[in-house]
Design an enzyme around this catalytic site. Structure first.
Site, short mmCIF file in Angstrom:
data_model
loop_
_atom_site.label_atom_id
_atom_site.label_comp_id
_atom_site.label_asym_id
_atom_site.label_seq_id
_atom_site.Cartn_x
_atom_site.Cartn_y
_atom_site.Cartn_z
N SER A 67 -21.70 17.63 6.09
CA SER A 67 -22.03 17.80 4.67
C SER A 67 -21.74 19.19 4.11
O SER A 67 -21.91 19.41 2.91
CB SER A 67 -23.50 17.45 4.43
OG SER A 67 -23.68 16.06 4.52
N GLU A 166 -18.18 10.18 3.30
CA GLU A 166 -19.35 9.93 4.15
C GLU A 166 -19.31 8.51 4.69
O GLU A 166 -19.63 8.28 5.87
CB GLU A 166 -20.64 10.16 3.34
CG GLU A 166 -20.90 11.61 2.98
CD GLU A 166 -21.40 12.44 4.14
OE1 GLU A 166 -21.60 11.87 5.24
OE2 GLU A 166 -21.60 13.66 3.97
#
Length: 296
Positions: A67, A166
Site C-alpha cells: 500500500s 489491490e
C-alpha cells in the site's frame, strides 16, 4: 579579538563535515544492528529535506511496495485535479460491485451497498485509512497503473514499478512482487512532493494533511517517537504465508523534527520470517535513531 575569532570560524568550517560524517557513521551502525532482528531484507533511505544529508542501506534494492503505492497514486490523482480533469468536491458513485468483499476496506464496511462520495473523501479513505477498494476504484477511474507510471516517469522517478491493483495482488501470491520500488526512489518522490515541485499548493497541502492523518501503522515510524511528533506517512503491509514469510511491512513518510527541520524516510522490511511486533519494531527503532541524530 579578531585574530582569535577568525581561526575559530575556520576550524568550525573544517570540522562540520567531519561531524556530519561521524553522525552518519553512527546512525548506519545502529541501522545495521537493528536490521539483524528482521529475519529478512531491510531497505532504508533517509534524506534531510533542508540539509540534503543522505543515508541509504540497501536503498537500491527492489522491494515489495504493497500500500505504499497509494502515495504515488494519490499524487497522480491530484495532478489530474490540478489539470482540471477532476475536483476534490466532485461526487463519485461507488457501486456495490466496487466493494470487493475479501479485502481491507473501511469504506465497504460503512457502505456495503455502495455510496456517492466526494473525490476528496475517497482519497482520504485510500491514504489515511489505506482502503483497498477506494484505491482500486480511483486507479480504474484514472485509467489504470500505466497512468501512474507515466506520471512518475514525467517526474524523473524510474525506480517505482506499479502494474497491479489491490485486486490483482489478491488473486495470486506472486503478483505482489510485481509492484516494487527502490527506497531511494520513494524518498526522491517524497522530496519532490515536499518541495512542491509536482502539485499545486492546494493539492500539496491536502495530501500532506491526509498523510498526517494516517491511522495505520502506529507502531512503525511513529512507534518510538514522542506522541506529539508530526509524521505524514504511508504504510504498506502484506499477508503472511503458511511458511511464516511476510513479503512487506513498510512505512514511508516525512517527519517534522524537534529543530523544525524535516526528514524524508523510507523503511521496508521484506521477505521476513519475524513476527509482526519484531518487524514493526525494526521500523520504529530505525526511525527513532534517525530522529535522535537529525533532530538536534
Amino acid at each position: 579579538m579578531k585574530k582569535i575569532f577568525l581561526p575559530l570560524i575556520l576550524l568550525s568550517f573544517f570540522l562540520a563535515p567531519q561531524f556530519v560524517l561521524a553522525q552518519q557513521d553512527s546512525l548506519r551502525a545502529q541501522i545495521v544492528r537493528i536490521t539483524s532482528q528482521s529475519k529478512g531484507i531491510v531497505g532504508v533511505s533517509i534524506l534531510g529535506l533542508e540539509s540534503r544529508d543522505t543515508l541509504n542501506y540497501n536503498g537500491s534494492s527492489r522491494l515489495v511496495m504493497h500500500s505504499v503505492m497509494k502515495f504515488p497514486i494519490a499524487m497522480t490523482v491530484l495532478n489530474l485535479v490540478d489539470k482540471g480533469k477532476y475536483k476534490l468536491d466532485k461526487m463519485m458513485k461507488v457501486g456495490k460491485d466496487d466493494m470487493h468483499p475479501n479485502t481491507y476496506s473501511p469504506l465497504r464496511d460503512k457502505y456495503p451497498n455502495g455510496t456517492e462520495i466526494t473525490l476528496g473523501e475517497l482519497l482520504s479513505y485510500m491514504v489515511s485509512l489505506s482502503d483497498n477498494n477506494a484505491c482500486d476504484f480511483l486507479l480504474k477511474k484514472i485509467g489504470g497503473p500505466e497512468v501512474v507510471q507515466n506520471y512518475l516517469y514525467g517526474l524523473g522517478i524510474k525506480g517505482i514499478n506499479i502494474v497491479a491493483s489491490e485486486a490483482d495482488m489478491a488473486k495470486a501470491w506472486e503478483v505482489q512482487y510485481t509492484n516494487w520500488c527502490k527506497p531511494t526512489e520513494v524518498v526522491r518522490l517524497l522530496d519532490v512532493f515536499y518541495q512542491g515541485k509536482a502539485l499545486s499548493k492546494t493539492s500539496n497541502d491536502f495530501l500532506m494533511k491526509i498523510m498526517t492523518d494516517t491511522s495505520t501503522g502506529p507502531k512503525r515510524i511513529k512507534g518510538l517517537l514522542p506522541s506529539d511528533a508530526v509524521v505524514a506517512h504511508k504504510t504498506g503491509t502484506s499477508g503472511t504465508n503458511d511458511e511464516g514469510l511476510t513479503p512487506a511491512t513498510n512505512d514511508v513518510g516525512i517527519i517534522t523534527l524537534p529543530n523544525g527541520k524535516h526528514l524524508a524516510i523510507a523503511v521496508f522490511v521484506c521477505n521476513s520470517k519475524a513476527d509482526e511486533a519484531a518487524r514493526e519494531l525494526v521500523i520504529a527503532q530505525i526511525s527513532k535513531a534517525a530522529w535522535d541524530v537529525y533532530g538536534n
